[in-house]
Scaffold this active site. Structure first.
Site, PDB file in Angstrom:
ATOM      1  N   ARG A   1     -32.681  35.174  -2.562  1.00 41.94           N
ATOM      2  CA  ARG A   1     -32.343  36.310  -3.416  1.00 41.94           C
ATOM      3  C   ARG A   1     -32.165  37.629  -2.648  1.00 41.94           C
ATOM      4  O   ARG A   1     -32.146  38.698  -3.253  1.00 41.94           O
ATOM      5  CB  ARG A   1     -33.405  36.483  -4.497  1.00 41.94           C
ATOM      6  CG  ARG A   1     -33.399  35.382  -5.565  1.00 41.94           C
ATOM      7  CD  ARG A   1     -34.116  35.802  -6.819  1.00 41.94           C
ATOM      8  NE  ARG A   1     -34.181  34.743  -7.803  1.00 41.94           N
ATOM      9  CZ  ARG A   1     -33.202  34.466  -8.670  1.00 41.94           C
ATOM     10  NH1 ARG A   1     -32.087  35.165  -8.660  1.00 41.94           N
ATOM     11  NH2 ARG A   1     -33.349  33.481  -9.544  1.00 41.94           N
TER      12      ARG A   1
ATOM     13  N   ASP B   1     -27.910  30.779 -16.539  1.00 42.89           N
ATOM     14  CA  ASP B   1     -28.129  31.709 -17.661  1.00 42.89           C
ATOM     15  C   ASP B   1     -26.879  31.896 -18.524  1.00 42.89           C
ATOM     16  O   ASP B   1     -26.983  32.364 -19.662  1.00 42.89           O
ATOM     17  CB  ASP B   1     -28.589  33.075 -17.146  1.00 42.89           C
ATOM     18  CG  ASP B   1     -30.014  33.043 -16.625  1.00 42.89           C
ATOM     19  OD1 ASP B   1     -30.609  31.950 -16.610  1.00 42.89           O
ATOM     20  OD2 ASP B   1     -30.535  34.102 -16.239  1.00 42.89           O
TER      21      ASP B   1
HETATM   22  P1  FBP Z   1     -29.710  33.331 -11.307  1.00 41.69           P
HETATM   23  O1  FBP Z   1     -29.357  34.462 -12.225  1.00 41.69           O
HETATM   24  O2  FBP Z   1     -29.914  33.744  -9.908  1.00 41.69           O
HETATM   25  O3  FBP Z   1     -28.722  32.216 -11.436  1.00 41.69           O
HETATM   26  O4  FBP Z   1     -31.108  32.702 -11.773  1.00 41.69           O
HETATM   27  C1  FBP Z   1     -31.378  32.485 -13.113  1.00 41.69           C
HETATM   28  C2  FBP Z   1     -32.800  32.032 -13.344  1.00 41.69           C
HETATM   29  O5  FBP Z   1     -32.891  30.617 -13.352  1.00 41.69           O
HETATM   30  C3  FBP Z   1     -33.333  32.610 -14.646  1.00 41.69           C
HETATM   31  O6  FBP Z   1     -33.029  31.775 -15.741  1.00 41.69           O
HETATM   32  C4  FBP Z   1     -34.796  32.744 -14.367  1.00 41.69           C
HETATM   33  O7  FBP Z   1     -35.345  33.809 -15.095  1.00 41.69           O
HETATM   34  C5  FBP Z   1     -34.847  33.051 -12.893  1.00 41.69           C
HETATM   35  O8  FBP Z   1     -33.689  32.505 -12.337  1.00 41.69           O
HETATM   36  C6  FBP Z   1     -36.054  32.504 -12.194  1.00 41.69           C
HETATM   37  O9  FBP Z   1     -36.022  32.915 -10.864  1.00 41.69           O
HETATM   38  P2  FBP Z   1     -36.922  32.291  -9.710  1.00 41.69           P
HETATM   39  O10 FBP Z   1     -36.276  31.017  -9.282  1.00 41.69           O
HETATM   40  O11 FBP Z   1     -36.849  33.324  -8.640  1.00 41.69           O
HETATM   41  O12 FBP Z   1     -38.278  32.053 -10.261  1.00 41.69           O
END
Ligand code: FBP
Length: 552
Positions: free
Chosen positions: A145, A205
């Site tokens: 990220r 999402d």
């Molecule tokens: P992206 O927007 O990067 O595709 O990620 C979406 C998501 O899966 C969300 O649905 C969720 O809130 C978040 O990532 C969780 O992030 P992490 O993997 O950092 O816990």
């Protein structure tokens, strides 16, 4: 590595390309459409993107390939949360890169954008790629990220690109990553590096969509996975007839995932964050809505039910956002240490009461104690409450329980209420991609290379007409800057891709709205079952109800 029978079988699956890309690279020509404009703030965005703004939309067609031959060295990264199909984007890209010239090279930078900055990479070959065809996950090169957005980072990326002789970089990511892809493309063009940048639309999402991008990849498979599980829970609820299940589903902000799962499974309740915000609903009003369904069903002898809660719901509740804002202020600076030094919850509660306004305190007081404590425990590195960690499924079930107790006293409810809680998120992000996602992702990757070959930069790989069979899909590209508007981010105006929220006048929400009153009382469950990879096309290749409704 031991392989499951399905994994072996999926290696053999041939993803379907759009008809116009099926005859081989030598037989793909390009057709340019009209110049584009950003969706808003045109003058400001044009000034920020002098080299990449206003370019033409592009469609590929069958016909003689007129691209100037050139050795291609392409770098690719995966960015953000996992989404089913990411491997196939890379496989499609690799196949197109190599089909053009076997001396072309595809490098995968590891661990997301930071791989590009740290020059941590691998060179793909056939054996490597073949081990990931049609599989879920991002483990082929990993993801991350880190945001690629500063001049310093762009300078480093330029050096890395020079070192490898990169001709193009493909960024597979969501709205933020593709926003940054456009900024990087502009930087590369302004500095005459010759490096093209192409984006691919990813996120489970479903909030990266607009008039050009019909769906982000991964949404189809993730929602099918959650819908299978929700359908199974519905059937269990309808068999045992003793539990109300509160199911939170992922979706950091928008409620597309929750809505699609509701369309697939017809639960008794599905909350939609965007509606909560539009109607300025309070936590108590939301709990009333659920309690009303519980009571009506109990009156029919049905002391069971299923409620879908979108992950991002609480951020849409105006009074909750106000409370979070005040808590963040209250614990700013030295106050965090003071608060943490208090040993009992009673002392902490008194500190909170003294620090919050009466309005915020009245919201705080309706929260169950577990959630109250969570608000002060789970903080991000800046000391802010991590709203995404709030167990909203437990919050609402506790509030409903309290409401029902009062209704019982008042004689308006005579049932039994016992709750179970679930959170479906990570379960869906690395599933074997459905046939739709396997085909769509492979096409996005293959198509991204066609954009590279024809010299485009700052474009998003675009495959559309997706509610039709793959043969009729349309491949092309759209300048990312067309999707931009200016938004305030961290105190500054920034050009960004507008996040797509659930549209309350859109067909998917309207369809749900017309039926939900009946679903709240009846047992109208539908059981989608597991994703089918082999069998009749009408079972295996169909995409989401959301897309089908949006496309009429
Ligand atoms: P992206 O927007 O990067 O595709 O990620 C979406 C998501 O899966 C969300 O649905 C969720 O809130 C978040 O990532 C969780 O992030 P992490 O993997 O950092 O816990």
């Amino acid at each position: 590595m031991a392989l499951s029978p399905l994994q072996k079988a999926r290696y053999e699956y041939s993803p379907k390309l759009p008809g116009m890309l099926r005859n081989g690279i030598a037989d793909i020509c390009v057709k340019e459409g009209a110049p584009t404009q950003s969706v808003a703030d045109q003058d400001r965005i044009k000034a920020l993107f002098p080299n990449t703004y206003g370019k033409k939309e592009v469609t590929f067609e069958k016909g003689k390939n007129t691209a100037a031959p050139k050795k291609q060295v392409v770098g690719v990264i995966l960015s953000g949360g996992q989404a089913p199909g990411g491997h196939n984007v890379i496989c499609g890209l690799y196949d197109a890169v190599k089909a053009t010239d076997k001396d072309n090279v595809l490098l995968g930078f590891k661990g997301g954008p930071s791989g590009l900055i740290e020059d941590d990479y691998i060179e793909f070959d056939d054996a490597f790629i073949d081990a990931y065809r049609n599989t879920g996950g991002f483990d082929i090169i990993g993801s991350g990220r880190t945001k690629l957005e500063t001049e310093e980072q762009f300078e480093i990326v330029t050096k890395v690109a020079e070192k490898h002789g990169l001709t193009a970089i493909v960024i597979i990511g969501g709205d933020d990553s593709n926003t940054n892809a456009a900024v990087l493309a502009e930087y590369m063009a302004a500095h005459n590096t010759g490096v093209q940048v192409i984006g691919c639309p990813k996120t489970i999402d479903g909030d990266l969509k607009n008039e050009d991008i019909e769906i982000s990849f991964g949404f189809d498979t993730a929602t099918k996975t959650y819908s299978e599980l929700i359908g199974n829970i519905e059937r269990d609820a309808n068999s045992a007839k003793k539990y109300w299940h509160f199911v939170k589903v992922m979706g950091r902000s928008a409620s597309h995932v929750a809505l699609e799962c509701a369309l697939e499974t017809q639960p008794n309740i599905c909350l939609i964050g965007e509606e909560v915000a539009a109607k300025k609903m309070s936590l108590s009003q939301i709990a009333d809505q659920i309690a009303d369904s519980v009571a009506k069903r109990a009156a029919n002898g049905d002391n069971f039910g299923v409620a879908i809660i979108p992950e991002g719901i609480v951020e849409f509740v105006p009074e909750f956002s106000m409370l979070i804002g005040e808590i963040n202020e209250l614990l700013a600076g030295e106050n965090t240490a003071k608060f943490n030094a208090l040993s009992t919850w009673e002392d902490k509660y008194a500190f909170i009461k003294a620090g919050l306004t009466d309005e915020a305190m009245s919201v705080f007081e309706v929260l169950p104690q577990g959630i109250q404590q969570q608000l002060f425990l789970e903080r991000d590195p800046h000391g802010n409450v991590q709203v995404s960690l709030i167990e909203s499924e437990k919050l609402f079930s506790a509030m409903v329980k309290e409401k029902l107790a009062k209704m019982k006293e008042a004689g308006t409810y005579k049932g039994k209420f016992s709750a179970q809680h679930h959170f479906f998120g990570y379960e869906g992000r690395c599933a074997f991609p459905s046939n739709f996602d396997a085909d769509y992702c492979y096409s996005l990757g293959y198509n991204a290379f066609m954009l590279i070959q024809y010299g485009y930069t700052g474009y998003l790989s675009k495959v559309s007409n997706l509610s039709k069979p793959a043969e009729e899909w349309i491949a092309g590209g759209m300048p990312i800057s067309k999707m931009f508007n200016m938004e305030r981010r961290n105190g500054k105006d920034k050009p960004v891709i507008r996040k797509a929220l659930v549209e309350l006048d859109g067909k998917p929400f309207k369809y749900f709205e017309e039926r939900r009153a009946a679903w709240a009382v009846e047992t109208a469950y539908t059981y989608p079952g597991a994703i089918q990879y082999y069998g009749p096309s009408e079972v295996c290749d169909i995409t989401t109800k959301t897309l089908a409704l949006e496309k009429g």
